[in-house]
Design a protein around this motif. Structure first.
Motif, mmCIF file in Angstrom:
data_model
loop_
_atom_site.group_PDB
_atom_site.id
_atom_site.type_symbol
_atom_site.label_atom_id
_atom_site.label_comp_id
_atom_site.label_asym_id
_atom_site.label_seq_id
_atom_site.Cartn_x
_atom_site.Cartn_y
_atom_site.Cartn_z
ATOM 1 N N CYS A 188 0.811 -1.220 0.000
ATOM 2 C CA CYS A 188 0.000 0.000 0.000
ATOM 3 C C CYS A 188 0.846 1.274 0.000
ATOM 4 C CB CYS A 188 -0.947 -0.007 1.202
ATOM 5 S SG CYS A 188 -2.259 -1.239 1.034
ATOM 6 N N SER A 189 2.085 1.179 0.440
ATOM 7 C CA SER A 189 2.983 2.341 0.369
ATOM 8 C C SER A 189 3.704 2.408 -0.974
ATOM 9 C CB SER A 189 4.018 2.270 1.500
ATOM 10 O OG SER A 189 4.893 1.171 1.308
ATOM 11 N N ARG A 190 3.426 1.431 -1.838
ATOM 12 C CA ARG A 190 4.052 1.335 -3.161
ATOM 13 C C ARG A 190 5.565 1.155 -3.072
ATOM 14 N NH1 ARG A 190 0.235 2.876 -7.011
ATOM 15 N NH2 ARG A 190 -1.568 4.015 -6.169
ATOM 16 N N VAL A 218 -0.048 4.934 4.664
ATOM 17 C CA VAL A 218 1.378 4.653 4.795
ATOM 18 C C VAL A 218 2.150 5.042 3.543
ATOM 19 C CG1 VAL A 218 1.165 2.810 6.503
ATOM 20 C CG2 VAL A 218 0.941 2.260 4.083
ATOM 21 N N ARG A 219 3.338 5.569 3.769
ATOM 22 C CA ARG A 219 4.315 5.825 2.723
ATOM 23 C C ARG A 219 5.541 4.959 3.027
ATOM 24 N NH1 ARG A 219 2.396 10.768 4.349
ATOM 25 N NH2 ARG A 219 4.295 11.278 5.482
ATOM 26 N N PRO A 220 6.543 4.945 2.153
ATOM 27 C CA PRO A 220 7.700 4.073 2.383
ATOM 28 C C PRO A 220 8.334 4.243 3.759
ATOM 29 C CG PRO A 220 7.761 4.877 0.152
ATOM 30 C CD PRO A 220 6.604 5.582 0.813
ATOM 31 N N ASN A 276 13.544 7.908 -0.002
ATOM 32 C CA ASN A 276 12.455 6.938 -0.134
ATOM 33 C C ASN A 276 12.867 5.741 -0.976
ATOM 34 O OD1 ASN A 276 10.299 8.031 1.417
ATOM 35 N ND2 ASN A 276 10.012 9.611 -0.142
ATOM 36 N N SER A 277 13.664 5.986 -2.006
ATOM 37 C CA SER A 277 14.145 4.882 -2.850
ATOM 38 C C SER A 277 15.006 3.929 -2.047
ATOM 39 C CB SER A 277 14.944 5.438 -4.034
ATOM 40 O OG SER A 277 14.126 6.225 -4.861
#
Length: 332
Positions: A32-34, A251-253, A172-173
């Motif tokens: 969901c955070s991709r 959520v994000r990474p 993030n990466s």
């Protein structure tokens, strides 16, 4: 002999259901955070799920075999042991199906414990239950692991927020790449913990039948259990991913990494000491901890309340279901 074989088959089916019902929680935040594409995450996690029961200590299966029902009652149950355990598994599976259908991330571990207790309490009374073992080895770890997960999520988020507050967006990466490792290790640890619960019941059956003389799990049992929990995740993971990954907190990474790392630390410790914990509880509580540290007002506490209600009701519900199944089976 037919009932004995059927019971073992149903236990393996329950391990599959555990993968189907629970293990998608472990990759929900990642998807969901991709951070990782869904199909890729499912495949990698399934490989890890397969490896877990094969390479990790079997301390949890020993806990299930020794510390739930008093050993004297297991020995004296004779031919009835298969029906007792079968009824317990069916009661737990029924509750799991209900919660899966409504996409409520309840605990298969709680369901299994409640399910096993029911038939023995009906047949021999509550004095057949090893209350000391249940409290120290099962109930306390099951109910305190979410508290620890919440605290770990909160603290780890605080630490990484301070470490990365001046970082560029490109971080993030890097966090996404790290999650390949945390996801793989988390799925190894939790699949070992979850699959061993069923393996412990099989060991009980084999010991009563004289097919083994200690609490060691034969390799072929580990192999089949590993296969079942891995394929359970492949077939059922998406439903729980949708439930957990986005409905509690957006959520994000950064959040996903913190939740994964928090869960990994707790799962590893619990599996090594033989404490049967719930991956569902742990992952959900770690997400709550992450969200509470960053932005409490954005946490969907109403959904969290529904999860807590499921946690509280799971053991009594599966206890009742398995007790009814056992009483009906005795009449047939």
């Amino acid at each position: 002999m037919a009932l004995y074989t059927l019971t073992i088959a149903v236990i393996f089916l329950y391990i599959f259901i555990t993968g189907f019902h629970d293990e998608g929680n472990l990759i929900a935040t990642i998807v969901c955070s991709r951070s990782i594409e869904a199909k890729k995450a499912l495949i990698i996690a399934s490989v890890a799920q397969f490896l877990g029961p094969l390479i990790v200590t079997t301390a949890v299966s020993t806990t299930i075999a020794k510390d739930i029902i008093k050993y004297s009652y297991l020995l004296n149950s004779g031919e009835n042991i298969s029906l007792l355990i079968l009824s317990g598994i069916l009661g737990a599976a029924l509750w799991n199906f209900i919660t899966w259908y409504y996409a409520i991330p309840s605990s298969s571990s709680h369901a299994l414990i409640g399910g096993i207790l029911g038939p023995f309490a009906i047949e021999y009374g509550f004095h057949s239950i090893n209350f000391y073992g249940i409290m120290t080895k099962v109930i306390i770890p099951l109910f305190f692991s979410p508290v620890i997960g919440f605290a770990a999520g909160y603290i780890i988020t605080l630490i990484f927020w301070k470490l990365l507050k001046n970082a560029q967006p490109s971080v993030n990466s890097f966090l996404k790449k790290l999650q390949y490792g945390t996801m793989f290790l988390l799925n190894i640890g939790q699949s070992a913990n979850d699959a061993q619960k069923g393996m412990g019941l099989i060991v009980i059956l084999m010991m009563i039948k004289g097919n083994t003389h200690n609490f060691e799990v034969p390799f072929f049992i580990k192999y089949i259990a590993a296969f079942m929990i891995s394929f359970g995740l492949l077939f059922g993971g998406f439903r729980m991913i949708k439930s957990v990954g986005g409905r509690i907190y957006r959520v994000r990474p950064f959040h996903s990494f913190n939740a994964q790392l928090s869960s990994l630390l707790v799962v590893t410790a619990a599996t090594l000491v033989g404490a049967p914990i719930s991956g569902t509880q742990l992952v959900n509580s770690s997400i709550l901890g992450v969200g509470a540290r960053e932005r409490p007002s954005a946490v969907r506490w109403q959904f969290a309340k529904a999860i807590f209600a499921a946690w509280i009701t799971t053991i009594p519900a599966s206890f009742i279901f398995s007790s009814i199944i056992y009483m009906v089976a005795k009449l047939l």
